[in-house]
Design a protein around this motif. Structure first.
Motif, short mmCIF file in Angstrom:
data_model
loop_
_atom_site.label_atom_id
_atom_site.label_comp_id
_atom_site.label_asym_id
_atom_site.label_seq_id
_atom_site.Cartn_x
_atom_site.Cartn_y
_atom_site.Cartn_z
N ALA A 95 0.83 -1.20 0.00
CA ALA A 95 0.00 0.00 0.00
C ALA A 95 0.87 1.26 0.00
CB ALA A 95 -0.92 0.00 1.22
N LEU A 96 0.32 2.35 -0.52
CA LEU A 96 1.00 3.63 -0.47
C LEU A 96 1.12 4.09 0.98
CD1 LEU A 96 -0.93 5.35 -3.41
CD2 LEU A 96 1.35 4.29 -3.51
N THR A 97 2.22 4.74 1.29
CA THR A 97 2.46 5.22 2.65
C THR A 97 2.34 6.74 2.70
OG1 THR A 97 4.85 5.57 2.40
CG2 THR A 97 4.10 3.30 2.87
N ASP A 98 2.83 7.34 3.79
CA ASP A 98 2.82 8.81 3.89
C ASP A 98 3.88 9.44 3.01
OD1 ASP A 98 0.70 9.17 5.74
OD2 ASP A 98 2.02 8.61 7.40
N SER A 99 4.86 8.66 2.56
CA SER A 99 5.96 9.19 1.75
C SER A 99 5.51 9.48 0.32
CB SER A 99 7.12 8.20 1.74
OG SER A 99 7.64 8.01 3.03
N HIS A 100 6.19 10.43 -0.30
CA HIS A 100 5.89 10.83 -1.68
C HIS A 100 6.53 9.85 -2.66
CE1 HIS A 100 6.26 14.10 -5.04
NE2 HIS A 100 5.33 13.20 -5.31
N VAL A 101 5.72 9.28 -3.54
CA VAL A 101 6.19 8.36 -4.59
C VAL A 101 5.41 8.63 -5.87
CG1 VAL A 101 6.81 6.57 -2.92
CG2 VAL A 101 4.54 6.54 -3.99
N ILE A 207 4.11 8.61 -21.85
CA ILE A 207 3.44 8.02 -20.69
C ILE A 207 4.35 6.90 -20.19
CG2 ILE A 207 1.33 7.03 -19.76
CD1 ILE A 207 0.78 9.64 -21.19
N ASN A 208 4.84 7.02 -18.96
CA ASN A 208 5.77 6.05 -18.42
C ASN A 208 5.23 5.45 -17.13
OD1 ASN A 208 8.08 6.46 -20.31
ND2 ASN A 208 8.01 8.52 -19.48
N PHE A 209 5.31 4.13 -17.02
CA PHE A 209 4.76 3.39 -15.89
C PHE A 209 5.90 2.77 -15.09
CE2 PHE A 209 1.97 3.33 -19.54
CZ PHE A 209 0.73 3.67 -19.02
N GLY A 210 5.87 2.92 -13.77
CA GLY A 210 6.95 2.35 -12.98
C GLY A 210 6.94 2.81 -11.54
N TRP A 211 8.10 3.26 -11.07
CA TRP A 211 8.25 3.61 -9.65
C TRP A 211 9.33 4.66 -9.47
CZ3 TRP A 211 5.72 3.08 -5.25
CH2 TRP A 211 6.38 3.29 -4.03
N GLU A 212 9.00 5.65 -8.65
CA GLU A 212 9.96 6.67 -8.26
C GLU A 212 9.65 7.05 -6.81
OE1 GLU A 212 11.68 9.75 -11.09
OE2 GLU A 212 10.10 10.90 -10.07
N SER A 213 10.67 7.01 -5.97
CA SER A 213 10.50 7.28 -4.54
C SER A 213 11.39 8.45 -4.15
CB SER A 213 10.87 6.03 -3.73
OG SER A 213 10.91 6.31 -2.35
N TYR A 214 10.83 9.38 -3.40
CA TYR A 214 11.60 10.55 -2.99
C TYR A 214 12.08 10.42 -1.55
CZ TYR A 214 9.06 11.58 -7.15
OH TYR A 214 8.52 11.48 -8.40
N GLY A 215 11.92 9.21 -1.00
CA GLY A 215 12.43 8.86 0.31
C GLY A 215 13.01 7.46 0.22
N GLY A 216 12.69 6.62 1.16
CA GLY A 216 13.24 5.28 1.14
C GLY A 216 12.27 4.20 0.74
N ASP A 217 11.03 4.56 0.38
CA ASP A 217 10.03 3.55 0.05
C ASP A 217 10.43 2.73 -1.18
OD1 ASP A 217 8.60 4.61 2.13
OD2 ASP A 217 6.72 4.79 1.02
N THR A 218 10.19 1.42 -1.10
CA THR A 218 10.35 0.52 -2.23
C THR A 218 9.00 -0.13 -2.51
OG1 THR A 218 10.93 -1.39 -0.85
CG2 THR A 218 12.73 0.05 -1.56
N ASN A 219 8.83 -0.62 -3.71
CA ASN A 219 7.56 -1.30 -4.04
C ASN A 219 7.76 -2.07 -5.34
OD1 ASN A 219 4.82 -2.02 -3.86
ND2 ASN A 219 4.21 0.05 -3.27
N THR A 220 6.87 -3.01 -5.57
CA THR A 220 6.80 -3.70 -6.85
C THR A 220 5.42 -3.47 -7.44
OG1 THR A 220 8.37 -5.41 -6.15
CG2 THR A 220 6.95 -5.93 -8.02
N PHE A 221 5.39 -3.03 -8.69
CA PHE A 221 4.14 -2.79 -9.41
C PHE A 221 4.11 -3.67 -10.65
CE2 PHE A 221 3.28 0.75 -6.77
CZ PHE A 221 2.04 1.30 -7.09
#
Length: 236
Positions: A95-101, A207-221
């Protein structure tokens, strides 16, 4: 003869009618769907996953690392010149957290060179972020947060959005419109003060699909059954 005429007619269709529809059942065409990682790429990975899919047997898997340089995306530059409607089925492992992603990023020429319109999360909800002035839609006040929606984890979700040439933004999750992720020119939105203070009208070039985290959050989509069109496609 008729077949040749039909092929010619398709070839001369204006770019404003361009449409992309891809379920990756024939594999990952890396020429049509190249990876994208602005500035740096340290730890993120894009692969074709044959073990899970929304339909068929294949989907695209993005393993996103923590920190900005852990970002990685794949995408298309075939974007209609007017109204842009995007539909993707996606699945997040967490799930998404409080961090910006961000889980979708789009180079936006209206904002200037190397600036992006981003869709992702913060405060546990889905939100838009305009890189040039860091504005969010909705405002991240308690009232604004309540008008958006969480992204369920562990199952396939139908996510759609519309970017209009007049600056309109509309968003749907599983066919349900999200009020906090809606902004229309000339229509007041008490929870879009940051967004509407600018006259920028998005003009995305990819249009690009993926993941970018501006803190330490990791995820798999995972992403499947992607459509890009000048009209709404819907979830079915």
């Amino acid at each position: 003869m008729f077949r040749q005429f039909a092929l010619l007619a398709l070839a001369i269709l204006p770019s404003s009618l361009a449409q992309v529809s891809e379920g990756f059942e024939s594999g990952w065409d890396e020429t049509a769907w190249p990876t994208y990682a602005a500035d740096c790429n340290q730890g993120g990975k894009v692969t074709l996953d044959t073990s899970t899919a929304h339909t068929g047997k294949n989907s695209m898997r993005v393993d996103g690392a923590g920190g900005y340089c852990g970002h990685i995306f794949f995408g298309t530059t075939k974007v209609p010149s007017g109204d842009v409607f995007v539909r993707t089925w996606l699945k997040a492992s967490k799930a998404l957290t409080d961090s910006h992603v961000s889980f979708i990023t789009m180079p936006d020429s209206a904002q200037g060179s190397k600036k992006h319109l981003r869709i992702g999360g913060q405060s546990k909800i889905i939100m838009y972020n305009r890189e040039s002035d860091d504005a969010t839609l909705p405002d991240l006040s308690p009232q604004g947060i309540a008008t958006s929606a969480a992204l369920p984890a562990g199952s396939w979700q139908c996510f759609e959005y519309h970017l209009g040439p007049d600056g309109t933004v509309e968003t749907w999750l599983n066919d349900k419109a999200i009020a906090g992720l809606t902004s229309k020119t000339g229509v007041a939105n008490a929870n879009a003060a940051q967004w509407q203070r600018s006259s920028i009208k998005p003009k995305v070039t990819a249009i690009n699909f993926g993941w970018e985290s501006y803190g330490g959050d990791t995820n798999t989509f995972w992403y499947d059954d992607i459509a890009v069109s000048s009209t709404r496609v819907g979830c079915t």
